[in-house]
Design a protein around this motif. Structure first.
Motif, mmCIF file in Angstrom:
data_model
loop_
_atom_site.group_PDB
_atom_site.id
_atom_site.type_symbol
_atom_site.label_atom_id
_atom_site.label_comp_id
_atom_site.label_asym_id
_atom_site.label_seq_id
_atom_site.Cartn_x
_atom_site.Cartn_y
_atom_site.Cartn_z
ATOM 1 N N THR A 28 49.267 40.835 51.229
ATOM 2 C CA THR A 28 48.913 41.187 52.614
ATOM 3 C C THR A 28 47.476 40.796 52.972
ATOM 4 O OG1 THR A 28 48.240 43.398 51.897
ATOM 5 C CG2 THR A 28 50.524 43.135 52.639
ATOM 6 N N MET A 29 46.759 40.232 52.002
ATOM 7 C CA MET A 29 45.363 39.859 52.245
ATOM 8 C C MET A 29 45.149 38.388 51.921
ATOM 9 S SD MET A 29 43.091 43.120 50.895
ATOM 10 C CE MET A 29 43.464 42.962 49.155
ATOM 11 N N LYS A 30 43.981 37.906 52.286
ATOM 12 C CA LYS A 30 43.585 36.551 51.918
ATOM 13 C C LYS A 30 42.927 36.589 50.524
ATOM 14 C CE LYS A 30 42.587 35.336 56.772
ATOM 15 N NZ LYS A 30 43.943 35.528 57.151
ATOM 16 N N ILE A 31 42.886 35.434 49.875
ATOM 17 C CA ILE A 31 42.311 35.357 48.527
ATOM 18 C C ILE A 31 40.911 35.970 48.495
ATOM 19 C CG2 ILE A 31 41.298 33.690 46.895
ATOM 20 C CD1 ILE A 31 43.864 32.053 47.120
ATOM 21 N N ILE A 32 40.083 35.613 49.462
ATOM 22 C CA ILE A 32 38.702 36.107 49.433
ATOM 23 C C ILE A 32 38.633 37.621 49.648
ATOM 24 C CG2 ILE A 32 38.116 35.738 51.882
ATOM 25 C CD1 ILE A 32 35.380 34.550 50.546
ATOM 26 N N GLU A 33 39.596 38.162 50.365
ATOM 27 C CA GLU A 33 39.616 39.618 50.551
ATOM 28 C C GLU A 33 39.892 40.334 49.234
ATOM 29 O OE1 GLU A 33 41.210 40.943 54.749
ATOM 30 O OE2 GLU A 33 42.407 39.244 54.027
ATOM 31 N N LEU A 35 38.904 39.237 46.308
ATOM 32 C CA LEU A 35 37.624 39.209 45.592
ATOM 33 C C LEU A 35 36.703 40.317 46.082
ATOM 34 C CD1 LEU A 35 38.270 36.025 44.835
ATOM 35 C CD2 LEU A 35 35.817 36.025 44.560
ATOM 36 N N VAL A 36 36.580 40.419 47.382
ATOM 37 C CA VAL A 36 35.695 41.434 47.969
ATOM 38 C C VAL A 36 36.143 42.831 47.548
ATOM 39 C CG1 VAL A 36 34.946 42.483 50.148
ATOM 40 C CG2 VAL A 36 34.968 39.985 49.902
ATOM 41 N N THR A 37 37.441 43.080 47.618
ATOM 42 C CA THR A 37 37.985 44.389 47.234
ATOM 43 C C THR A 37 37.732 44.679 45.759
ATOM 44 O OG1 THR A 37 39.688 44.200 48.933
ATOM 45 C CG2 THR A 37 40.088 45.795 47.187
ATOM 46 N N ASN A 38 37.950 43.664 44.913
ATOM 47 C CA ASN A 38 37.755 43.840 43.465
ATOM 48 C C ASN A 38 36.296 44.102 43.105
ATOM 49 O OD1 ASN A 38 40.460 43.258 43.157
ATOM 50 N ND2 ASN A 38 40.159 41.237 42.261
ATOM 51 N N LEU A 39 35.391 43.403 43.788
ATOM 52 C CA LEU A 39 33.987 43.409 43.368
ATOM 53 C C LEU A 39 33.118 44.448 44.081
ATOM 54 C CD1 LEU A 39 33.511 39.545 43.100
ATOM 55 C CD2 LEU A 39 33.742 41.171 41.217
ATOM 56 N N ARG A 40 33.582 44.932 45.216
ATOM 57 C CA ARG A 40 32.770 45.891 45.978
ATOM 58 C C ARG A 40 32.333 47.105 45.147
ATOM 59 N NH1 ARG A 40 31.989 46.102 51.390
ATOM 60 N NH2 ARG A 40 33.856 44.927 51.921
ATOM 61 N N THR A 91 29.798 34.317 41.577
ATOM 62 C CA THR A 91 31.196 33.982 41.332
ATOM 63 C C THR A 91 31.710 33.035 42.403
ATOM 64 O OG1 THR A 91 33.369 34.901 40.770
ATOM 65 C CG2 THR A 91 32.198 35.936 42.608
ATOM 66 N N ALA A 92 32.782 32.343 42.066
ATOM 67 C CA ALA A 92 33.423 31.441 43.018
ATOM 68 C C ALA A 92 34.434 32.220 43.852
ATOM 69 C CB ALA A 92 34.116 30.310 42.261
ATOM 70 N N CYS A 93 34.798 31.635 44.983
ATOM 71 C CA CYS A 93 35.716 32.312 45.906
ATOM 72 C C CYS A 93 37.176 32.177 45.486
ATOM 73 C CB CYS A 93 35.537 31.764 47.320
ATOM 74 S SG CYS A 93 36.055 30.037 47.478
ATOM 75 N N ASP A 94 37.424 31.495 44.372
ATOM 76 C CA ASP A 94 38.815 31.200 44.002
ATOM 77 C C ASP A 94 39.243 31.883 42.701
ATOM 78 O OD1 ASP A 94 37.298 29.747 42.247
ATOM 79 O OD2 ASP A 94 38.164 27.799 42.725
ATOM 80 N N LEU A 95 38.689 33.069 42.453
ATOM 81 C CA LEU A 95 39.035 33.838 41.250
ATOM 82 C C LEU A 95 39.559 35.226 41.650
ATOM 83 C CD1 LEU A 95 35.853 32.929 39.184
ATOM 84 C CD2 LEU A 95 38.187 32.415 38.447
ATOM 85 N N PRO A 96 40.661 35.276 42.380
ATOM 86 C CA PRO A 96 41.096 36.559 42.943
ATOM 87 C C PRO A 96 41.625 37.570 41.938
ATOM 88 C CG PRO A 96 42.739 34.884 43.368
ATOM 89 C CD PRO A 96 41.553 34.177 42.768
ATOM 90 N N LEU A 97 41.938 37.128 40.723
ATOM 91 C CA LEU A 97 42.497 38.057 39.732
ATOM 92 C C LEU A 97 41.437 38.616 38.785
ATOM 93 C CD1 LEU A 97 45.785 36.134 38.793
ATOM 94 C CD2 LEU A 97 45.484 37.941 40.488
ATOM 95 N N LEU A 98 40.215 38.112 38.905
ATOM 96 C CA LEU A 98 39.157 38.551 37.995
ATOM 97 C C LEU A 98 38.777 40.007 38.291
ATOM 98 C CD1 LEU A 98 37.124 36.894 35.911
ATOM 99 C CD2 LEU A 98 35.483 37.664 37.599
ATOM 100 N N PRO A 99 38.969 40.898 37.327
ATOM 101 C CA PRO A 99 38.627 42.307 37.577
ATOM 102 C C PRO A 99 37.118 42.543 37.501
ATOM 103 C CG PRO A 99 39.453 42.054 35.343
ATOM 104 C CD PRO A 99 39.527 40.692 35.986
#
Length: 197
Positions: A28-33, A35-40, A91-99
């Motif tokens: 339901t989100m974009k890839i970058i979202e 990342l933001v959610t994971n890293l915030r 970090t790069a914007c294309d690592l959406p699974l990185l915890p």
């Protein structure tokens, strides 16, 4: 985490993808979202480095490269220049699974090193790393000289390499490092993500 700036570099051209990979949908989100959610949770400051206004919907500060066209090192320069904190997770914007636990582990193990980066199968991952703001002059000098390869400045600073196998066991999952650069990578990501849901 206290005193950690998280900088997401989103200034690439996504040429292999053919469109802006950071804005591709993932659930339901974009890839970058993601990342933001994971890293915030680990960021006392969270920012983007990008040369576009496409990320306004994230309501985050977005900074443009001072050295456009010089690759990710230019993004690192921007992040170090504007960051409030001494420690900056790049970090790069294309690592959406990185915890977030991976950058947290790096940040907790920087000791007195200038750069603390992850390595996987013997290859340094310079966009999974903690960089100290104090090395900014070294980075800037390399860009002025048009030496754009990130690891080229490493010999001039104190670098700590943390191998993937040194991470806590629960973080040693190859999928966490999936870079989404091509349509095939994106398909792989969608499959992994659908299994997680």
């Amino acid at each position: 985490m206290q005193n950690l700036t998280v900088a997401i570099l989103a200034g690439g051209k996504s040429s292999r993808m053919g469109q802006n990979k950071a804005l591709l949908p993932l659930g339901t989100m974009k890839i970058i979202e993601h990342l933001v959610t994971n890293l915030r949770p680990i960021a006392s400051e969270l920012l983007l480095v990008a040369n576009t206004d496409e990320y306004a919907f994230l309501n985050l500060p977005v900074y443009r490269d001072r050295f456009p066209g010089q690759g990710p090192l230019a993004g690192i320069e921007t992040a170090l220049r504007v960051a409030f904190n001494e420690k900056v997770y790049i970090t790069a914007c294309d690592l959406p699974l990185l915890p977030a636990e991976i950058p947290r582990f790096l940040a907790e193990n920087t000791e007195d090193y200038d750069v603390t980066v992850l390595a996987y199968k013997g290859k340094i991952e310079p966009l999974i790393g903690i960089y100290r703001k104090s090395i900014y002059p070294v980075v800037e000098k390399h860009l002025i000289l048009r030496k754009n390869k990130i690891i080229d400045f490493y010999p001039q600073v104190k670098v700590k390499i943390i191998n993937f196998e040194q991470l806590p066991e629960n973080l040693q999952r190859e999928e966490f490092l999936l870079n989404v650069n091509t349509p095939a990578d994106y398909e792989k990501l969608l499959k992994i993500f659908s299994l997680k849901e």
